[in-house]
Design a protein around this motif. Structure first.
Motif, PDB file in Angstrom:
ATOM      1  N   THR A  62      49.983  29.969  -8.175  1.00  0.00           N
ATOM      2  CA  THR A  62      51.333  29.627  -9.081  1.00  0.00           C
ATOM      3  C   THR A  62      51.236  28.013  -9.342  1.00  0.00           C
ATOM      4  O   THR A  62      52.074  27.471  -9.909  1.00  0.00           O
ATOM      5  N   GLY A  63      50.528  27.304  -8.399  1.00  0.00           N
ATOM      6  CA  GLY A  63      50.779  25.858  -8.309  1.00  0.00           C
ATOM      7  C   GLY A  63      51.889  25.282  -7.571  1.00  0.00           C
ATOM      8  O   GLY A  63      52.187  24.211  -7.542  1.00  0.00           O
ATOM      9  N   LYS A  64      52.544  26.244  -7.054  1.00  0.00           N
ATOM     10  CA  LYS A  64      53.774  25.904  -6.407  1.00  0.00           C
ATOM     11  C   LYS A  64      53.612  25.990  -4.722  1.00  0.00           C
ATOM     12  O   LYS A  64      52.751  26.405  -4.291  1.00  0.00           O
ATOM     13  N   PRO A  65      54.309  24.955  -4.183  1.00  0.00           N
ATOM     14  CA  PRO A  65      54.061  24.834  -2.448  1.00  0.00           C
ATOM     15  C   PRO A  65      54.923  26.404  -1.956  1.00  0.00           C
ATOM     16  O   PRO A  65      55.370  26.732  -2.517  1.00  0.00           O
ATOM     17  N   MET A  66      54.558  26.365  -0.663  1.00  0.00           N
ATOM     18  CA  MET A  66      54.869  27.722  -0.246  1.00  0.00           C
ATOM     19  C   MET A  66      56.329  27.441   0.332  1.00  0.00           C
ATOM     20  O   MET A  66      57.292  28.283   0.478  1.00  0.00           O
ATOM     21  N   ALA A  67      56.949  26.125   0.696  1.00  0.00           N
ATOM     22  CA  ALA A  67      58.198  25.614   0.914  1.00  0.00           C
ATOM     23  C   ALA A  67      58.379  24.521   0.458  1.00  0.00           C
ATOM     24  O   ALA A  67      57.455  23.628   0.129  1.00  0.00           O
ATOM     25  N   ASP A  68      59.776  24.107   0.511  1.00  0.00           N
ATOM     26  CA  ASP A  68      60.012  22.876  -0.263  1.00  0.00           C
ATOM     27  C   ASP A  68      60.451  21.660   0.736  1.00  0.00           C
ATOM     28  O   ASP A  68      60.100  20.407   0.392  1.00  0.00           O
ATOM     29  N   ALA A  69      60.946  22.034   1.960  1.00  0.00           N
ATOM     30  CA  ALA A  69      61.427  21.028   2.784  1.00  0.00           C
ATOM     31  C   ALA A  69      60.698  21.073   3.892  1.00  0.00           C
ATOM     32  O   ALA A  69      60.743  22.010   4.744  1.00  0.00           O
ATOM     33  N   PRO A  70      60.121  19.930   4.336  1.00  0.00           N
ATOM     34  CA  PRO A  70      59.055  19.951   5.580  1.00  0.00           C
ATOM     35  C   PRO A  70      59.992  20.284   6.706  1.00  0.00           C
ATOM     36  O   PRO A  70      59.553  21.007   7.516  1.00  0.00           O
ATOM     37  N   GLN A  71      61.224  19.856   6.867  1.00  0.00           N
ATOM     38  CA  GLN A  71      62.051  20.162   8.079  1.00  0.00           C
ATOM     39  C   GLN A  71      62.252  21.501   8.119  1.00  0.00           C
ATOM     40  O   GLN A  71      62.296  21.887   9.485  1.00  0.00           O
ATOM     41  N   LEU A  72      62.268  22.401   7.163  1.00  0.00           N
ATOM     42  CA  LEU A  72      62.772  23.849   7.484  1.00  0.00           C
ATOM     43  C   LEU A  72      61.446  24.258   8.191  1.00  0.00           C
ATOM     44  O   LEU A  72      61.463  25.277   9.055  1.00  0.00           O
ATOM     45  N   VAL A  73      60.116  24.132   7.667  1.00  0.00           N
ATOM     46  CA  VAL A  73      58.994  24.614   8.468  1.00  0.00           C
ATOM     47  C   VAL A  73      58.884  24.201   9.729  1.00  0.00           C
ATOM     48  O   VAL A  73      58.639  24.930  10.824  1.00  0.00           O
ATOM     49  N   PHE A  74      59.197  22.783   9.946  1.00  0.00           N
ATOM     50  CA  PHE A  74      59.106  22.413  11.397  1.00  0.00           C
ATOM     51  C   PHE A  74      60.192  23.077  12.386  1.00  0.00           C
ATOM     52  O   PHE A  74      59.778  23.261  13.345  1.00  0.00           O
ATOM     53  N   ASN A  75      61.468  23.159  11.654  1.00  0.00           N
ATOM     54  CA  ASN A  75      62.519  23.837  12.668  1.00  0.00           C
ATOM     55  C   ASN A  75      62.141  25.340  13.109  1.00  0.00           C
ATOM     56  O   ASN A  75      62.335  25.643  14.097  1.00  0.00           O
ATOM     57  N   ALA A  76      61.590  26.141  11.982  1.00  0.00           N
ATOM     58  CA  ALA A  76      61.486  27.245  12.257  1.00  0.00           C
ATOM     59  C   ALA A  76      60.212  27.521  13.510  1.00  0.00           C
ATOM     60  O   ALA A  76      60.448  28.288  14.292  1.00  0.00           O
ATOM     61  N   LEU A  77      59.147  26.573  13.299  1.00  0.00           N
ATOM     62  CA  LEU A  77      58.300  26.660  14.517  1.00  0.00           C
ATOM     63  C   LEU A  77      59.033  26.374  16.106  1.00  0.00           C
ATOM     64  O   LEU A  77      58.686  26.866  16.936  1.00  0.00           O
ATOM     65  N   ARG A  78      59.829  25.023  15.818  1.00  0.00           N
ATOM     66  CA  ARG A  78      60.488  24.642  17.081  1.00  0.00           C
ATOM     67  C   ARG A  78      61.392  25.543  17.705  1.00  0.00           C
ATOM     68  O   ARG A  78      61.406  25.718  18.820  1.00  0.00           O
ATOM     69  N   ASP A  79      62.057  26.273  16.991  1.00  0.00           N
ATOM     70  CA  ASP A  79      62.995  27.241  17.345  1.00  0.00           C
ATOM     71  C   ASP A  79      62.658  28.235  18.047  1.00  0.00           C
ATOM     72  O   ASP A  79      63.584  29.089  18.630  1.00  0.00           O
ATOM     73  N   GLN A  80      61.498  28.569  18.057  1.00  0.00           N
ATOM     74  CA  GLN A  80      60.895  29.724  18.556  1.00  0.00           C
ATOM     75  C   GLN A  80      60.335  29.575  20.128  1.00  0.00           C
ATOM     76  O   GLN A  80      59.893  30.592  20.669  1.00  0.00           O
ATOM     77  N   GLN A  81      60.531  28.190  20.410  1.00  0.00           N
ATOM     78  CA  GLN A  81      59.858  27.992  21.578  1.00  0.00           C
ATOM     79  C   GLN A  81      60.799  28.181  22.899  1.00  0.00           C
ATOM     80  O   GLN A  81      61.922  28.078  22.771  1.00  0.00           O
ATOM     81  N   ASP A  82      60.375  28.469  24.269  1.00  0.00           N
ATOM     82  CA  ASP A  82      60.991  28.459  25.290  1.00  0.00           C
ATOM     83  C   ASP A  82      61.524  27.142  25.547  1.00  0.00           C
ATOM     84  O   ASP A  82      62.895  26.993  26.221  1.00  0.00           O
ATOM     85  N   GLN A  83      60.974  26.214  25.259  1.00  0.00           N
ATOM     86  CA  GLN A  83      61.441  24.680  25.555  1.00  0.00           C
ATOM     87  C   GLN A  83      61.252  23.845  24.250  1.00  0.00           C
ATOM     88  O   GLN A  83      60.241  24.076  23.467  1.00  0.00           O
TER      89      GLN A  83
END
Length: 430
Positions: free
Chosen positions: A198-219
């Motif tokens: 499609t030529g499109k990115p998977m996500a638009d805001a870097p913060q959303l991807v980072f937050n999603a990964l961070r928030d799954q952690q125990d710390q």
């Protein structure tokens, strides 16, 4: 003689009944019930922020408790927290009840002597009403001080564009897509497919991807001793995100900017990972004509939480018992369900998740997704995480680093090192 005995017995009964009546009236006037018959009016000042729908519920409570008068003062979130901190520091001007957002709780816990410990008023008796991880967010480390009762939460999922997924040849059905993208490795592979087709990115805001990964952690940013811990899971989340940025798999828009809203409306990307329930309103507001092109699926590898708040009782109030009775009522499952129906606040009381009407809640804008069920399932997989008083400082600096990589093409490691240096400097000055 018999008549005299009857008179004595009758007199004794009258005296006993009068005594019982007096005792009952005394008990009724001293039991601390906000709805007693003492005739005194208790006035409570209630500070809130955001769209809570509490006005309607407060009116109901006052109707049921005619001796209680509650005045709502609603303001912008940052202003309200700043005013509250100023008030408790000065020892004057604080309300009887204050709503505090999760990101601010640790700061106010450091000033816990300016608040009532709700455990002294029976908080532990209602703890079972709430999700364990949510309850723990308003405690000090050893659990001896409970600063607030939980209100709403923001369990995270993955919003996605069905039209973009279809163009990329990926599943559009929410369950099939969740099965296809069940890990972050799978998310990365799907991102490459979306970009190629499609030529499109998977996500638009870097913060959303980072937050999603961070928030799954125990710390996350701090351990329970208050020590900064960024070099393990947080750095892994940062590296994953910046790798995708450099491969043009993530866009460059910052959250809450006009560009971010426009991209949402145009469908210029595929997913919003780490999106909480309250983000539904943002999508609809920014993309009012895109109904049916959005859907909601489970996020890869489990949910996190973004947002939510607590109701606290500052030490300055003269009516802590009445204030506690009110906030206990307002945060009970029945009223949390009403708040969801009125204003969309997602309940932190899992009993609500068993309500058939609640579970039947769906959203045609999001392709008929059973939104309540999806967010309820996500809520029950969130981990308990210590945030720390300087959480917002760390988050702001890491987000700046991500945006610099995305917008300016800056070197990820150099940006990371600079962010860590800024964070350390700010924490040392406090």
């Amino acid at each position: 003689m018999k008549k005299w005995l009857l008179l004595v017995v009758f007199s004794s009964l009258v005296i006993a009944l009068v005594a019982c009546s007096d005792d009952n009236e005394s008990a009724g006037s001293d039991d601390g019930d906000a709805g007693d018959d003492s005739g005194e009016t208790v006035s409570l000042d209630f500070w809130i922020f955001g769209s809570t729908g509490y006005g309607e519920l407060v009116d109901e409570y006052m109707e049921e408790h005619p001796n209680v008068e509650i005045t709502i003062n609603e303001g912008e979130m940052n202003d309200m927290h700043n005013n509250l901190f100023t008030s408790i520091s000065a020892g004057s001007g604080a309300p009887d009840i204050a709503q505090i957002e999760i990101s601010e709780v640790e700061k106010f816990l450091e000033a816990q002597d300016q608040f009532y410990n709700l455990n002294d008023y029976g908080a532990e008796d209602v703890a079972g009403n709430f999700l364990d991880w949510k309850w723990a967010q308003a405690q000090n480390v050893d659990g001896s001080f409970q600063i607030g009762l939980p209100t709403d939460i923001g369990p995270t999922t993955m919003f996605y564009r069905t039209d973009v997924m279809e163009e990329a040849g990926l599943p559009t059905d929410r369950e099939e897509l969740a099965t296809e993208i069940d890990t972050w490795d799978a998310y990365y592979e799907a991102a490459k497919t979306v970009k190629a087709e499609t030529g499109k990115p998977m996500a638009d805001a870097p913060q959303l991807v980072f937050n999603a990964l961070r928030d799954q952690q125990d710390q996350q940013y701090f351990n329970e001793d208050g020590e900064l811990i960024l070099e393990d899971t947080v750095k892994e989340a940062y590296d994953y995100t910046t790798k995708m940025i450099q491969e043009d798999l993530i866009g460059e828009n910052e959250l809450w900017t006009p560009e971010w809203g426009n991209a949402m409306a145009e469908g210029s990307y595929a997913t919003m990972p780490g999106a909480p329930g309250w983000m539904v309103a943002n999508v609809k507001g920014n993309a009012p004509d895109a109904g049916g092109n959005w859907d909601i699926a489970n996020i890869p590898e489990g949910a996190g939480n973004w947002g939510g708040s607590f109701l606290t009782i500052p030490e300055e109030t003269e009516h802590p018992q009445e204030a506690f009775e009110f906030i206990s009522w307002l945060t009970a499952p029945e009223q949390q369900l009403r708040s969801f129906e009125i204003a969309g606040l997602f309940p932190s009381t899992p009993d609500v998740y068993e309500d058939e009407e609640f579970l039947a809640t769906s959203d045609e804008y999001f392709s008929g997704a059973p939104t309540a069920q999806i967010f309820a399932d996500a809520a029950q997989s969130v981990k308990t995480v210590y945030m720390g008083v300087n959480y917002a400082t760390v988050d702001t600096e890491l987000n700046t680093a991500l945006i610099n990589v995305a917008v300016e093409g800056a070197d990820p490691q150099e940006e990371w090192d600079a962010a860590v240096e800024r964070i350390s400097s700010q924490i040392e000055r406090q």
